[in-house]
Design a protein around this motif. Structure first.
Motif, PDB file in Angstrom:
ATOM      1  N   ALA A   1      10.538   8.473  59.259  1.00  0.00           N
ATOM      2  CA  ALA A   1       9.811   7.715  58.229  1.00  0.00           C
ATOM      3  C   ALA A   1      10.260   6.253  58.199  1.00  0.00           C
ATOM      4  O   ALA A   1       9.440   5.335  58.067  1.00  0.00           O
ATOM      5  N   LEU A   2      11.551   6.027  58.340  1.00  0.00           N
ATOM      6  CA  LEU A   2      12.061   4.665  58.299  1.00  0.00           C
ATOM      7  C   LEU A   2      11.634   3.878  59.535  1.00  0.00           C
ATOM      8  O   LEU A   2      11.333   2.682  59.451  1.00  0.00           O
ATOM      9  N   LEU A   3      11.559   4.532  60.689  1.00  0.00           N
ATOM     10  CA  LEU A   3      11.147   3.855  61.906  1.00  0.00           C
ATOM     11  C   LEU A   3       9.698   3.384  61.808  1.00  0.00           C
ATOM     12  O   LEU A   3       9.378   2.223  62.099  1.00  0.00           O
TER      13      LEU A   3
ATOM     14  N   VAL B   1      16.569  -3.851  64.778  1.00  0.00           N
ATOM     15  CA  VAL B   1      17.994  -3.992  64.482  1.00  0.00           C
ATOM     16  C   VAL B   1      18.221  -3.935  62.974  1.00  0.00           C
ATOM     17  O   VAL B   1      19.150  -3.279  62.479  1.00  0.00           O
ATOM     18  N   VAL B   2      17.343  -4.631  62.248  1.00  0.00           N
ATOM     19  CA  VAL B   2      17.424  -4.562  60.789  1.00  0.00           C
ATOM     20  C   VAL B   2      17.153  -3.130  60.311  1.00  0.00           C
ATOM     21  O   VAL B   2      17.779  -2.646  59.355  1.00  0.00           O
ATOM     22  N   PHE B   3      16.222  -2.459  60.987  1.00  0.00           N
ATOM     23  CA  PHE B   3      15.941  -1.060  60.659  1.00  0.00           C
ATOM     24  C   PHE B   3      17.180  -0.188  60.843  1.00  0.00           C
ATOM     25  O   PHE B   3      17.450   0.717  60.038  1.00  0.00           O
TER      26      PHE B   3
ATOM     27  N   LEU C   1      18.770   2.228  58.223  1.00  0.00           N
ATOM     28  CA  LEU C   1      18.963   3.644  58.531  1.00  0.00           C
ATOM     29  C   LEU C   1      20.386   4.079  58.226  1.00  0.00           C
ATOM     30  O   LEU C   1      20.624   5.183  57.695  1.00  0.00           O
ATOM     31  N   ALA C   2      21.331   3.218  58.531  1.00  0.00           N
ATOM     32  CA  ALA C   2      22.725   3.552  58.244  1.00  0.00           C
ATOM     33  C   ALA C   2      22.955   3.704  56.743  1.00  0.00           C
ATOM     34  O   ALA C   2      23.655   4.631  56.290  1.00  0.00           O
ATOM     35  N   LEU C   3      22.347   2.824  55.955  1.00  0.00           N
ATOM     36  CA  LEU C   3      22.515   2.909  54.500  1.00  0.00           C
ATOM     37  C   LEU C   3      21.882   4.178  53.944  1.00  0.00           C
ATOM     38  O   LEU C   3      22.494   4.906  53.140  1.00  0.00           O
ATOM     39  N   THR C   4      20.615   4.439  54.342  1.00  0.00           N
ATOM     40  CA  THR C   4      19.932   5.612  53.780  1.00  0.00           C
ATOM     41  C   THR C   4      20.521   6.923  54.306  1.00  0.00           C
ATOM     42  O   THR C   4      20.675   7.890  53.549  1.00  0.00           O
ATOM     43  N   SER C   5      20.843   6.982  55.590  1.00  0.00           N
ATOM     44  CA  SER C   5      21.428   8.209  56.139  1.00  0.00           C
ATOM     45  C   SER C   5      22.802   8.466  55.535  1.00  0.00           C
ATOM     46  O   SER C   5      23.152   9.621  55.231  1.00  0.00           O
ATOM     47  N   GLY C   6      23.571   7.400  55.354  1.00  0.00           N
ATOM     48  CA  GLY C   6      24.875   7.584  54.713  1.00  0.00           C
ATOM     49  C   GLY C   6      24.738   8.092  53.291  1.00  0.00           C
ATOM     50  O   GLY C   6      25.531   8.932  52.835  1.00  0.00           O
ATOM     51  N   SER C   7      23.711   7.617  52.576  1.00  0.00           N
ATOM     52  CA  SER C   7      23.487   8.084  51.206  1.00  0.00           C
ATOM     53  C   SER C   7      23.099   9.559  51.187  1.00  0.00           C
ATOM     54  O   SER C   7      23.587  10.339  50.350  1.00  0.00           O
ATOM     55  N   LEU C   8      22.245   9.974  52.141  1.00  0.00           N
ATOM     56  CA  LEU C   8      21.874  11.389  52.207  1.00  0.00           C
ATOM     57  C   LEU C   8      23.064  12.264  52.590  1.00  0.00           C
ATOM     58  O   LEU C   8      23.240  13.382  52.065  1.00  0.00           O
ATOM     59  N   ALA C   9      23.880  11.771  53.527  1.00  0.00           N
ATOM     60  CA  ALA C   9      25.060  12.545  53.920  1.00  0.00           C
ATOM     61  C   ALA C   9      26.017  12.704  52.749  1.00  0.00           C
ATOM     62  O   ALA C   9      26.583  13.792  52.524  1.00  0.00           O
ATOM     63  N   ALA C  10      26.212  11.624  51.991  1.00  0.00           N
ATOM     64  CA  ALA C  10      27.099  11.706  50.827  1.00  0.00           C
ATOM     65  C   ALA C  10      26.527  12.649  49.783  1.00  0.00           C
ATOM     66  O   ALA C  10      27.273  13.400  49.135  1.00  0.00           O
TER      67      ALA C  10
ATOM     68  N   ALA D   1      15.335   9.989  44.742  1.00  0.00           N
ATOM     69  CA  ALA D   1      16.003   9.013  43.881  1.00  0.00           C
ATOM     70  C   ALA D   1      17.122   8.295  44.633  1.00  0.00           C
ATOM     71  O   ALA D   1      17.294   7.071  44.522  1.00  0.00           O
ATOM     72  N   VAL D   2      17.903   9.046  45.408  1.00  0.00           N
ATOM     73  CA  VAL D   2      18.986   8.437  46.186  1.00  0.00           C
ATOM     74  C   VAL D   2      18.412   7.502  47.246  1.00  0.00           C
ATOM     75  O   VAL D   2      18.935   6.401  47.490  1.00  0.00           O
ATOM     76  N   LEU D   3      17.328   7.924  47.895  1.00  0.00           N
ATOM     77  CA  LEU D   3      16.708   7.081  48.914  1.00  0.00           C
ATOM     78  C   LEU D   3      16.143   5.787  48.322  1.00  0.00           C
ATOM     79  O   LEU D   3      16.204   4.723  48.951  1.00  0.00           O
ATOM     80  N   ILE D   4      15.585   5.856  47.116  1.00  0.00           N
ATOM     81  CA  ILE D   4      15.069   4.644  46.470  1.00  0.00           C
ATOM     82  C   ILE D   4      16.194   3.646  46.224  1.00  0.00           C
ATOM     83  O   ILE D   4      16.071   2.450  46.498  1.00  0.00           O
ATOM     84  N   ALA D   5      17.321   4.154  45.700  1.00  0.00           N
ATOM     85  CA  ALA D   5      18.457   3.265  45.450  1.00  0.00           C
ATOM     86  C   ALA D   5      18.993   2.659  46.748  1.00  0.00           C
ATOM     87  O   ALA D   5      19.298   1.453  46.811  1.00  0.00           O
TER      88      ALA D   5
END
Length: 502
Positions: free
Chosen positions: A323-325, A357-359, A363-372, A387-391
């Motif tokens: 989805a992010l790609l 590259v910006v993506f 991706l690192a921010l959103t994937s890290g949030s999902l992993a956490a 909700a976590v993905l929106i933040a």
């Protein structure tokens, strides 16, 4: 939208200097076709009004559109009796053709026109041209649809007029209120560059001129008028409306494809706060930020929709990456065009690569949030994931804007390549015997302190108009131009006007 600080091709607006008493500041054109009855009272009334109320020298030019009655003789007699009146004879019909011919050859710094029936109260003439003389505006129009206007006309013409202006607002995004009121004025320096872009030679001439001027960022002043309909008007409403709709389609298509060189009409707005260099505030930041937020909001909704779809048949990390790609590619393309004003295919691949590259950072921010979230809650609900993905996307959006502005779409340096400009500005009055007319387009760099670019005089065979006054003829016997700031613009070969209703 132009984001570089280049000065533009039109000079900054300034109040017209007080000239010699014999030099006309205003040239009022009256286009006529078989108006032997109304021409004389119209010209005499207009001359008396201007002599009594207008504080500058003026000229009245009768533009005869191939009349077949005694209109040419009436015009010639008026020109012989009244020193402020002159006449121009055209062998082809068309109001737009007449205005372009006279305006292109006039030496007056303010050019106006009105209909021969004088339906518009003449008390609006000075308010019409005053903003052009003062340098406040580029064009001025009389408006019968303004709230303060007082109009007397039949329901048929009222309906046609309002319907036509609604069409312009809906199709061409026009913001002026009345396109066809026969009461308009334009500064000559603007007309020099604007008229060659106007193709129509009939009744759509007004509308096309206003739409192009507005799209180029020129300032249009509107004056409420008192207007009384002429019951003896010979205008064929149905035929004129059909031709106007064809013109709307043609201009709309040209604007959509970007085929009109509107950058020829750019002007430095010295008193415009949007063009001021303010310390610690980058140029265009507010506009870009608003555009980026709009694109970002739509991209976020698109991203969440894709995530919900991909989540049906894959895990959260895979759905998030896909989805992010997809949304990142769309986001980069939209910001490239809408937020940062980059047009064309040049650099598109590089911009998309930088966007990826910006993506990756997002991706690192959103994937890290999902992993956490998974580590903390085991199997979180879908609403919690959203909700976590929106933040996380909010944080990624701020970072994306900074990277886009500083790295992907940086501001162009001031010392860039020379742009093609339309005409060089001549700050002081030119020598009337030696200065050539400015070109409509030249690749020479703009130098305020240098000589204007030269071009050869048009061959006499390419000047299709014959006049009975020296308004048209701008050259002396030795082939040099009498006034170096204006040259006639001959009608292009495709300017035909079959079936002109007048």
């Amino acid at each position: 939208m132009r984001t570089d600080p280049s000065p533009g091709t039109l000079p900054a607006r300034e109040h017209l200097p007080a000239g010699n008493a014999g030099t006309p500041v205003l040239d009022v054109v009256i286009p006529v076709y078989n108006e032997e009855k109304d021409l004389q009272p119209c010209v005499r009334r207009l001359r008396e009004h201007l002599a009594r109320t207008f504080p500058y020298a003026f000229r009245i030019t009768v533009a005869d559109n191939a009349s077949t009655d005694s209109t040419p003789r009436v015009a010639a007699r008026l020109a012989a009796e009244l020193p402020e009146v002159t006449t121009v004879r055209l062998e082809r019909k068309g109001r737009g053709r007449a205005l372009r011919t006279v305006w292109s050859a006039s030496d007056a710094p303010v050019l106006a026109y009105m209909d021969v029936d004088l339906s518009t109260d003449l008390n609006a003439l000075l308010p019409l041209v005053a903003p052009l003389i003062s340098g406040h505006s580029d064009l001025a129009i009389g408006s019968r649809l303004a709230r303060a206007s007082r109009v007397v006309r039949g329901p048929k013409r009222e309906f046609v007029s309002r319907a036509y202006n609604l069409i312009l607002r809906g199709s061409l995004q026009a913001r002026f209120s009345d396109a066809q009121c026969g009461f308009k004025a334009v500064r000559r320096d603007v007309a020099q560059l604007l008229l060659p872009l106007v193709e129509d030679t009939g009744w759509f001439f007004d509308t096309e001129m206003l739409v192009l001027a507005e799209r180029a960022g020129l300032r249009i002043h509107e004056v409420p008028v008192d207007w009384v309909d002429d019951p003896d008007s010979t205008v064929h409403i149905v035929r004129t409306a059909t031709d106007d709709l064809k013109g709307v389609w043609r201009v709309g298509r040209a604007l959509a494809t970007g085929s009109l060189p509107l950058d020829r009409l750019t002007r430095p707005f010295g008193d415009d706060p949007r063009d001021r260099e303010i310390q610690d505030v980058p140029r265009g930041l507010a506009r870009r930020l608003v555009g980026f937020c709009v694109v970002g909001g739509l991209s976020t909704l698109f991203y969440l929709l894709l995530y919900s779809v991909f989540r049906q048949f894959s895990g959260s990390q895979t759905a998030n990456a896909l989805a992010l790609l997809v949304s990142a590619v769309a986001n980069t393309a939209a910001n490239r065009r809408l937020t940062f004003g980059v047009r064309g295919r040049g650099g598109a691949v590089r911009h998309q690569a930088q966007g990826l590259v910006v993506f990756a950072i997002g991706l690192a921010l959103t994937s890290g949030s999902l992993a956490a979230l998974s580590a903390a809650g085991g199997s979180p609900a879908h609403s919690t994931e959203l909700a976590v993905l929106i933040a996380a996307n909010l944080a990624a959006t701020v970072l994306r804007f900074l990277l886009f502005r500083a790295w992907v779409f940086p501001d162009r340096p001031e010392g860039g390549p020379v742009r093609t400009v339309a005409a060089a500005h001549i700050p002081s009055a030119p020598d009337r015997g030696t200065a050539p007319p400015p070109a409509c387009a030249t690749t020479e760099p703009y130098r305020p302190d240098g000589p204007p670019p030269r071009r050869p005089l048009p061959h006499p065979a390419h000047r299709p108009y014959q006049t009975t006054a020296q308004v048209r003829a701008g050259e002396a016997a030795d082939g040099t131009w009498r006034d170096g700031t204006m040259a006639p613009q001959p009608v292009r070969p495709h300017d035909t006007d079959p079936g002109d209703p007048r």
